[in-house]
Design a protein around this motif. Structure first.
Motif, short mmCIF file in Angstrom:
data_model
loop_
_atom_site.label_atom_id
_atom_site.label_comp_id
_atom_site.label_asym_id
_atom_site.label_seq_id
_atom_site.Cartn_x
_atom_site.Cartn_y
_atom_site.Cartn_z
N THR A 1 10.03 43.28 17.80
CA THR A 1 8.60 43.09 17.99
C THR A 1 7.96 44.41 17.60
OG1 THR A 1 8.95 41.54 19.80
CG2 THR A 1 6.79 42.63 19.69
N GLY A 2 7.13 44.38 16.58
CA GLY A 2 6.49 45.60 16.12
C GLY A 2 5.29 45.98 16.96
N ASN A 3 4.96 47.26 16.92
CA ASN A 3 3.79 47.78 17.61
C ASN A 3 3.70 47.31 19.07
OD1 ASN A 3 1.44 49.32 17.71
ND2 ASN A 3 0.15 47.58 17.15
N PRO A 4 4.73 47.59 19.87
CA PRO A 4 4.71 47.11 21.26
C PRO A 4 3.70 47.87 22.11
CG PRO A 4 6.55 48.59 20.93
CD PRO A 4 5.92 48.40 19.58
N ALA A 5 3.28 47.22 23.18
CA ALA A 5 2.42 47.90 24.15
C ALA A 5 3.20 49.09 24.68
CB ALA A 5 2.06 46.95 25.28
N CYS A 6 2.51 50.21 24.90
CA CYS A 6 3.17 51.39 25.46
C CYS A 6 2.17 52.14 26.32
CB CYS A 6 3.75 52.28 24.36
SG CYS A 6 2.55 52.93 23.19
N CYS A 7 2.67 53.14 27.03
CA CYS A 7 1.82 53.92 27.92
C CYS A 7 2.30 55.36 27.92
CB CYS A 7 1.84 53.34 29.33
SG CYS A 7 3.46 53.48 30.14
N THR A 8 1.63 56.20 28.67
CA THR A 8 2.06 57.58 28.87
C THR A 8 2.53 57.73 30.31
OG1 THR A 8 -0.13 58.35 29.52
CG2 THR A 8 0.42 58.46 27.16
N ALA A 9 3.19 58.83 30.61
CA ALA A 9 3.72 59.05 31.96
C ALA A 9 2.63 59.05 33.03
CB ALA A 9 4.51 60.35 32.02
N ASP A 10 1.40 59.41 32.65
CA ASP A 10 0.33 59.45 33.65
C ASP A 10 -0.50 58.16 33.72
OD1 ASP A 10 -0.94 59.86 31.23
OD2 ASP A 10 -2.04 61.64 31.87
N THR A 11 -0.09 57.12 33.00
CA THR A 11 -0.78 55.83 33.10
C THR A 11 -0.57 55.26 34.50
OG1 THR A 11 -0.40 55.39 30.75
CG2 THR A 11 -0.90 53.49 32.15
N PRO A 12 -1.65 54.83 35.16
CA PRO A 12 -1.48 54.22 36.48
C PRO A 12 -0.51 53.03 36.41
CG PRO A 12 -3.80 54.67 36.07
CD PRO A 12 -3.07 54.90 34.77
N LEU A 13 0.36 52.93 37.39
CA LEU A 13 1.38 51.89 37.39
C LEU A 13 0.77 50.49 37.40
CD1 LEU A 13 4.41 51.75 37.21
CD2 LEU A 13 4.50 51.67 39.70
N ARG A 14 -0.36 50.32 38.06
CA ARG A 14 -1.00 49.01 38.06
C ARG A 14 -1.43 48.61 36.65
NH1 ARG A 14 -4.26 52.68 40.25
NH2 ARG A 14 -6.31 53.00 39.33
N ASP A 15 -1.80 49.60 35.80
CA ASP A 15 -2.13 49.31 34.41
C ASP A 15 -0.89 48.92 33.62
OD1 ASP A 15 -4.72 49.99 35.10
OD2 ASP A 15 -4.75 51.88 33.99
N VAL A 16 0.24 49.56 33.94
CA VAL A 16 1.51 49.22 33.28
C VAL A 16 1.88 47.77 33.64
CG1 VAL A 16 3.96 49.77 33.09
CG2 VAL A 16 2.28 51.62 33.28
N ALA A 17 1.76 47.42 34.90
CA ALA A 17 2.06 46.05 35.33
C ALA A 17 1.14 45.05 34.64
CB ALA A 17 1.95 45.94 36.85
N ARG A 18 -0.11 45.41 34.48
CA ARG A 18 -1.07 44.53 33.79
C ARG A 18 -0.67 44.36 32.33
NH1 ARG A 18 -3.26 40.23 34.06
NH2 ARG A 18 -3.49 40.76 36.20
N MET A 19 -0.17 45.45 31.68
CA MET A 19 0.30 45.35 30.30
C MET A 19 1.44 44.35 30.20
SD MET A 19 0.54 49.21 28.86
CE MET A 19 -0.62 50.42 29.40
N MET A 20 2.33 44.37 31.21
CA MET A 20 3.45 43.43 31.22
C MET A 20 2.94 42.00 31.27
SD MET A 20 6.21 45.26 33.71
CE MET A 20 6.94 46.84 33.30
N ASP B 1 -0.15 40.91 30.41
CA ASP B 1 -0.92 40.60 29.20
C ASP B 1 -0.05 40.40 27.97
OD1 ASP B 1 -3.21 40.83 30.75
OD2 ASP B 1 -3.75 42.82 29.98
N ASN B 2 1.10 41.09 27.91
CA ASN B 2 1.98 41.02 26.76
C ASN B 2 3.22 40.17 27.00
OD1 ASN B 2 0.82 43.01 24.63
ND2 ASN B 2 0.62 44.06 26.60
N ASP B 3 3.28 39.52 28.17
CA ASP B 3 4.40 38.66 28.53
C ASP B 3 5.73 39.35 28.27
OD1 ASP B 3 5.69 36.40 29.47
OD2 ASP B 3 5.78 35.46 27.49
N CYS B 4 5.88 40.53 28.87
CA CYS B 4 7.11 41.30 28.67
C CYS B 4 7.53 41.95 29.99
CB CYS B 4 6.93 42.36 27.58
SG CYS B 4 5.74 43.66 27.99
#
Length: 144
Positions: free
Chosen positions: A9-28, A30-33
């Motif tokens: 899967t190209g261009n996957p959603a990603c974050c940085t170490a300081d991204t709030p964890l709730r935003d990371v969970a939301r990415m999961m 939104d991207n069904d991953c």
């Protein structure tokens, strides 16, 4: 044999170490991953956050989910494969590390994709997939 770019899967959603964890969970969601790569300022993977990482490192430890960041939950360092890696190389890494997903990087180490066991399965590698799923799914041995 095909390389990982043929199934990733190209261009996957990603974050940085300081991204709030709730935003990371939301990415999961939104991207069904179930995994979000964590990258540095050069776009190079430094770790990954899985849905299991959130459960085990944050929720089960009763840590504050509202103030937690990707860096608090991530598995590091990230195991990666290069774009020119064969599917065999990717499956061998999955087997040895007992992981189901691997970030793909270019020659400079920048994140370009992600390969999962499901991607390989969909590519029609029945025997190879069965072996990977068997190896990845076997329980790890606990060290006492």
């Amino acid at each position: 044999m095909a390389n990982v770019t043929s199934v990733m899967t190209g261009n996957p959603a990603c974050c940085t170490a300081d991204t709030p964890l709730r935003d990371v969970a939301r990415m999961m969601v939104d991207n069904d991953c179930g995994e979000i790569p964590v990258v540095d300022d050069k776009g190079q993977p430094v770790g990954v956050v899985t849905d299991r990482d959130i459960t085990v490192r944050i929720v089960a430890e009763a840590r504050d989910t509202m103030s937690a960041t990707a860096g608090d939950a991530m598995t590091k360092p990230a195991k990666t494969v290069r774009e020119d890696s064969s599917l065999k190389d990717a499956t061998e890494l999955m087997e040895s590390a007992k992981i189901r997903r691997i970030p793909v990087v270019d020659a400079g180490g920048k994140l370009t994709g992600i390969v999962s066991v499901a991607d390989i399965a969909l590519a029609g590698k029945d025997v190879q997939t069965a072996q990977v799923v068997k190896q990845v799914s076997e329980p790890g041995r606990r060290k006492h």
